[in-house]
Design a protein around this motif. Sequence first.
Motif, mmCIF file in Angstrom:
data_model
loop_
_atom_site.group_PDB
_atom_site.id
_atom_site.type_symbol
_atom_site.label_atom_id
_atom_site.label_comp_id
_atom_site.label_asym_id
_atom_site.label_seq_id
_atom_site.Cartn_x
_atom_site.Cartn_y
_atom_site.Cartn_z
ATOM 1 N N ARG A 147 44.166 56.770 49.396
ATOM 2 C CA ARG A 147 45.609 56.730 50.028
ATOM 3 C C ARG A 147 45.332 55.844 51.156
ATOM 4 N N LYS A 148 44.331 55.425 51.907
ATOM 5 C CA LYS A 148 44.054 54.481 52.857
ATOM 6 C C LYS A 148 44.205 53.090 52.304
ATOM 7 N N VAL A 149 43.634 53.115 51.034
ATOM 8 C CA VAL A 149 43.434 51.680 50.658
ATOM 9 C C VAL A 149 44.930 51.439 49.800
ATOM 10 N N VAL A 150 45.590 52.420 49.389
ATOM 11 C CA VAL A 150 47.233 52.301 48.900
ATOM 12 C C VAL A 150 48.041 51.999 50.075
ATOM 13 N N ASN A 151 47.908 52.409 51.352
ATOM 14 C CA ASN A 151 48.645 52.034 52.368
ATOM 15 C C ASN A 151 48.570 50.649 52.643
ATOM 16 N N ARG A 152 46.949 50.322 52.527
ATOM 17 C CA ARG A 152 46.710 48.710 52.881
ATOM 18 C C ARG A 152 47.476 47.909 51.883
ATOM 19 N N PHE A 153 47.656 48.326 50.385
ATOM 20 C CA PHE A 153 48.248 47.589 49.415
ATOM 21 C C PHE A 153 49.408 47.646 49.703
ATOM 22 N N GLU A 154 50.350 48.518 50.056
ATOM 23 C CA GLU A 154 51.648 48.579 50.614
ATOM 24 C C GLU A 154 52.071 47.550 51.801
ATOM 25 N N LYS A 155 51.266 47.590 52.516
ATOM 26 C CA LYS A 155 51.383 46.582 53.760
ATOM 27 C C LYS A 155 51.166 45.406 53.507
ATOM 28 N N LEU A 156 50.322 45.001 52.331
ATOM 29 C CA LEU A 156 50.185 43.571 52.034
ATOM 30 C C LEU A 156 51.516 43.061 51.262
ATOM 31 N N VAL A 157 51.845 43.903 50.409
ATOM 32 C CA VAL A 157 53.055 43.668 49.436
ATOM 33 C C VAL A 157 54.228 43.607 50.387
ATOM 34 N N GLU A 158 54.496 44.240 51.359
ATOM 35 C CA GLU A 158 55.565 43.928 52.232
ATOM 36 C C GLU A 158 55.619 42.516 53.084
ATOM 37 N N LYS A 159 54.710 42.117 53.248
ATOM 38 C CA LYS A 159 54.472 40.844 53.760
ATOM 39 C C LYS A 159 54.415 39.374 52.746
ATOM 40 N N SER A 160 54.324 39.946 51.436
ATOM 41 C CA SER A 160 54.007 38.875 50.311
ATOM 42 C C SER A 160 55.242 38.375 49.900
ATOM 43 N N LYS A 161 54.926 37.578 48.810
ATOM 44 C CA LYS A 161 55.998 36.991 47.871
ATOM 45 C C LYS A 161 55.874 37.384 46.554
ATOM 46 N N PRO A 162 56.962 38.122 46.110
ATOM 47 C CA PRO A 162 56.819 38.597 44.495
ATOM 48 C C PRO A 162 56.952 37.200 43.649
ATOM 49 N N LEU A 163 56.054 37.420 42.699
ATOM 50 C CA LEU A 163 56.131 36.203 41.868
ATOM 51 C C LEU A 163 56.912 36.802 40.570
ATOM 52 N N THR A 164 58.070 36.231 40.173
ATOM 53 C CA THR A 164 58.991 36.786 39.087
ATOM 54 C C THR A 164 59.265 35.579 38.034
ATOM 55 N N LYS A 165 59.042 34.384 38.311
ATOM 56 C CA LYS A 165 59.562 33.554 37.420
ATOM 57 C C LYS A 165 58.364 33.094 36.593
ATOM 58 N N VAL A 166 58.483 33.306 35.226
ATOM 59 C CA VAL A 166 57.500 32.942 34.375
ATOM 60 C C VAL A 166 57.801 31.192 34.143
ATOM 61 N N ASP A 167 56.801 30.527 34.090
ATOM 62 C CA ASP A 167 56.905 28.972 34.205
ATOM 63 C C ASP A 167 56.014 28.449 32.854
ATOM 64 N N TRP A 168 56.624 28.474 31.589
ATOM 65 C CA TRP A 168 55.671 28.329 30.474
ATOM 66 C C TRP A 168 55.409 26.869 30.541
ATOM 67 N N LYS A 169 55.809 26.062 31.473
ATOM 68 C CA LYS A 169 55.229 24.463 31.389
ATOM 69 C C LYS A 169 54.018 24.497 31.880
ATOM 70 N N GLN A 170 53.329 25.681 32.548
ATOM 71 C CA GLN A 170 52.297 25.639 33.280
ATOM 72 C C GLN A 170 51.074 26.220 32.213
ATOM 73 N N ASP A 171 51.845 26.783 31.018
ATOM 74 C CA ASP A 171 50.629 27.326 30.148
ATOM 75 C C ASP A 171 49.937 26.379 29.379
ATOM 76 N N PRO A 172 48.623 26.589 29.344
ATOM 77 C CA PRO A 172 47.846 25.606 28.469
ATOM 78 C C PRO A 172 48.425 25.554 27.325
#
Length: 197
Positions: A147-172
């Motif tokens: 649970r302590k690690v989950v709390n750390r994860f949740e705090k990181l996510v709060e301050k992070s940028k969600p990646l939601t865009k699929v950019d197929w032009k960067q696909d190999p």
Amino acid sequence: MRGVFVDICFKPVKAVRYGGRRLSLKTIKHDSTDENFRLDAANLIDSARKEVLVIVGDIRAYGFPDLKWAVERARKKGVSVRIYAANPPQHVVNGLLAKGIEVYKGPLMKDHFLIVDSKSFIHSKPHQPVAGQRTREVYMNKPVAARKVVNRFEKLVEKSKPLTKVDWKQDPLWKALQKPLDWKVDTHSSRLDEEFA
């Protein structure tokens, strides 16, 4: 997958203190290809019923088929998978987003974690950038510590940028199709009849 059961038997090998509590854990043995780590991580992911959380650097481990397949099996069972990463390559993010996995980008974390169902986790400690050198420990059925690690994860996510865009032009594959290699062989379909006549 009916009739398929995954049996996970991690034997405690030593006891340590984590967050002031004494815990039993298994230390994953080093090997040059990280096979021991991947086996334990895949087994832990296969045990998930609700949620898999990951704190990682560049998601390099997702390039190994055994871990990729474990994540895909989890998603097919309806398990939620969320990943916090510091330097995720766009082509990896594309594949994760296409599978319904949430990805967040933020500052680099020295310690990496794989947490399953808020009760079991793998703690991966900092190391030199060489495969198989990271010290990893598996904590099974330790909900208080997890649970302590989950709390750390949740705090990181709060301050992070969600990646939601699929950019197929960067696909190999997309890049390869835009500038195909010249093999010095005429492969135009209009000439196939001539070749096989």
